[in-house]
Design a protein around this motif. Structure first.
Motif, PDB file in Angstrom:
ATOM      1  N   CYS A   1      87.494 -42.980  53.233  1.00  0.00           N
ATOM      2  CA  CYS A   1      85.798 -43.612  54.552  1.00  0.00           C
ATOM      3  C   CYS A   1      85.323 -43.623  55.262  1.00  0.00           C
ATOM      4  O   CYS A   1      84.182 -44.495  55.456  1.00  0.00           O
ATOM      5  CB  CYS A   1      85.270 -44.021  53.000  1.00  0.00           C
ATOM      6  SG  CYS A   1      86.361 -45.459  52.596  1.00  0.00           S
ATOM      7  N   GLU A   2      86.349 -44.862  55.870  1.00  0.00           N
ATOM      8  CA  GLU A   2      86.143 -45.606  57.226  1.00  0.00           C
ATOM      9  C   GLU A   2      85.603 -46.394  57.470  1.00  0.00           C
ATOM     10  O   GLU A   2      85.407 -48.017  58.125  1.00  0.00           O
ATOM     11  CB  GLU A   2      85.645 -44.332  58.191  1.00  0.00           C
ATOM     12  CG  GLU A   2      86.312 -42.896  58.568  1.00  0.00           C
ATOM     13  CD  GLU A   2      85.341 -42.710  59.761  1.00  0.00           C
ATOM     14  OE1 GLU A   2      84.498 -42.622  60.471  1.00  0.00           O
ATOM     15  OE2 GLU A   2      86.014 -41.295  59.959  1.00  0.00           O
ATOM     16  N   GLN A   3      85.521 -47.621  55.813  1.00  0.00           N
ATOM     17  CA  GLN A   3      85.165 -48.398  55.636  1.00  0.00           C
ATOM     18  C   GLN A   3      85.872 -49.696  56.551  1.00  0.00           C
ATOM     19  O   GLN A   3      84.731 -50.667  56.739  1.00  0.00           O
ATOM     20  CB  GLN A   3      84.373 -48.759  54.028  1.00  0.00           C
ATOM     21  CG  GLN A   3      82.849 -48.359  53.790  1.00  0.00           C
ATOM     22  CD  GLN A   3      82.122 -48.801  54.353  1.00  0.00           C
ATOM     23  OE1 GLN A   3      81.700 -49.697  53.870  1.00  0.00           O
ATOM     24  NE2 GLN A   3      81.801 -47.706  54.896  1.00  0.00           N
ATOM     25  N   CYS A   4      86.756 -49.683  55.955  1.00  0.00           N
ATOM     26  CA  CYS A   4      87.555 -50.601  56.939  1.00  0.00           C
ATOM     27  C   CYS A   4      87.576 -50.610  58.112  1.00  0.00           C
ATOM     28  O   CYS A   4      87.791 -51.733  58.991  1.00  0.00           O
ATOM     29  CB  CYS A   4      89.452 -50.140  56.000  1.00  0.00           C
ATOM     30  SG  CYS A   4      89.945 -48.784  55.971  1.00  0.00           S
ATOM     31  N   TYR A   5      87.642 -49.574  58.293  1.00  0.00           N
ATOM     32  CA  TYR A   5      87.519 -48.805  59.703  1.00  0.00           C
ATOM     33  C   TYR A   5      86.572 -49.838  60.446  1.00  0.00           C
ATOM     34  O   TYR A   5      86.439 -50.586  61.958  1.00  0.00           O
ATOM     35  CB  TYR A   5      87.821 -47.536  60.494  1.00  0.00           C
ATOM     36  CG  TYR A   5      87.179 -47.204  61.780  1.00  0.00           C
ATOM     37  CD1 TYR A   5      87.555 -47.167  62.899  1.00  0.00           C
ATOM     38  CD2 TYR A   5      85.774 -46.626  61.497  1.00  0.00           C
ATOM     39  CE1 TYR A   5      87.219 -47.425  64.076  1.00  0.00           C
ATOM     40  CE2 TYR A   5      85.522 -46.056  63.275  1.00  0.00           C
ATOM     41  CZ  TYR A   5      85.940 -46.762  63.859  1.00  0.00           C
ATOM     42  OH  TYR A   5      85.493 -45.690  64.987  1.00  0.00           O
ATOM     43  N   LEU A   6      85.082 -50.439  59.683  1.00  0.00           N
ATOM     44  CA  LEU A   6      84.367 -49.865  60.775  1.00  0.00           C
ATOM     45  C   LEU A   6      83.945 -51.767  60.464  1.00  0.00           C
ATOM     46  O   LEU A   6      83.870 -52.323  61.637  1.00  0.00           O
ATOM     47  CB  LEU A   6      82.840 -50.132  59.609  1.00  0.00           C
ATOM     48  CG  LEU A   6      82.773 -48.732  59.833  1.00  0.00           C
ATOM     49  CD1 LEU A   6      81.264 -47.558  58.869  1.00  0.00           C
ATOM     50  CD2 LEU A   6      82.283 -47.850  61.282  1.00  0.00           C
ATOM     51  N   TYR A   7      84.591 -52.294  58.922  1.00  0.00           N
ATOM     52  CA  TYR A   7      84.776 -54.163  59.509  1.00  0.00           C
ATOM     53  C   TYR A   7      85.797 -55.133  59.884  1.00  0.00           C
ATOM     54  O   TYR A   7      85.668 -55.832  59.818  1.00  0.00           O
ATOM     55  CB  TYR A   7      85.193 -54.373  57.428  1.00  0.00           C
ATOM     56  CG  TYR A   7      82.780 -54.559  56.615  1.00  0.00           C
ATOM     57  CD1 TYR A   7      82.412 -54.682  57.003  1.00  0.00           C
ATOM     58  CD2 TYR A   7      82.750 -52.936  56.709  1.00  0.00           C
ATOM     59  CE1 TYR A   7      81.341 -54.826  56.449  1.00  0.00           C
ATOM     60  CE2 TYR A   7      81.590 -52.511  56.023  1.00  0.00           C
ATOM     61  CZ  TYR A   7      80.642 -53.766  56.627  1.00  0.00           C
ATOM     62  OH  TYR A   7      79.099 -52.985  55.558  1.00  0.00           O
ATOM     63  N   CYS A   8      86.646 -54.556  60.202  1.00  0.00           N
ATOM     64  CA  CYS A   8      88.323 -55.021  61.224  1.00  0.00           C
ATOM     65  C   CYS A   8      87.344 -55.568  62.131  1.00  0.00           C
ATOM     66  O   CYS A   8      87.022 -54.448  63.325  1.00  0.00           O
ATOM     67  CB  CYS A   8      89.346 -53.638  61.221  1.00  0.00           C
ATOM     68  SG  CYS A   8      91.014 -54.911  62.269  1.00  0.00           S
TER      69      CYS A   8
END
Ligand code: SF4
Ligand code: SF4
Length: 97
Positions: free
Chosen positions: A49-56
């Motif tokens: 879902c890319e949420q971790c990618y967006l928040y890192c």
């Protein structure tokens, strides 16, 4: 080489980096060994879902083949990715020395 957004140059949409670990974010040297815990991804739970990618905060997560991947050379072990993943696909484990 693809441009960084922060360089404020004109570029086409398809030139926007597909993941922030294309190059290290603001970190320019590898983790020097002070990380005490590390995020570990359970691939069977990850839906990309890319949420971790967006928040890192350090831009060290990328999505490959629909799954999150972490560049441990630059991950500082802050745990934000584990907090943000609603599916519990990221667990924090003690760093192995
Ligand atoms: S937030 Fe969780 S489910 Fe989404 S890409 Fe990251 S690890 Fe996978
Ligand atoms: S622990 Fe922090 S630095 Fe490492 S991948 Fe997760 S959010 Fe990024």
């Amino acid at each position: 080489m693809r441009p960084y957004i922060r360089e404020k140059k004109d570029f086409a949409f398809n030139e926007v980096p597909v993941d922030t670990s294309f190059e290290a974010g603001y970190l320019v040297s590898v983790n020097s060994g002070w990380r005490s815990i590390r995020p570990v991804i359970a691939n069977e739970k990850c839906v990309g879902c890319e949420q971790c990618y967006l928040y890192c905060p350090d831009g060290v997560i990328s999505i490959n083949n629909g799954k999150a991947e972490i560049d441990y050379d630059f991950c500082k072990g802050c745990g934000i990715c584990a907090k943000i993943c609603k599916l519990g696909a990221i667990g924090m484990e003690a760093e192995r020395k």
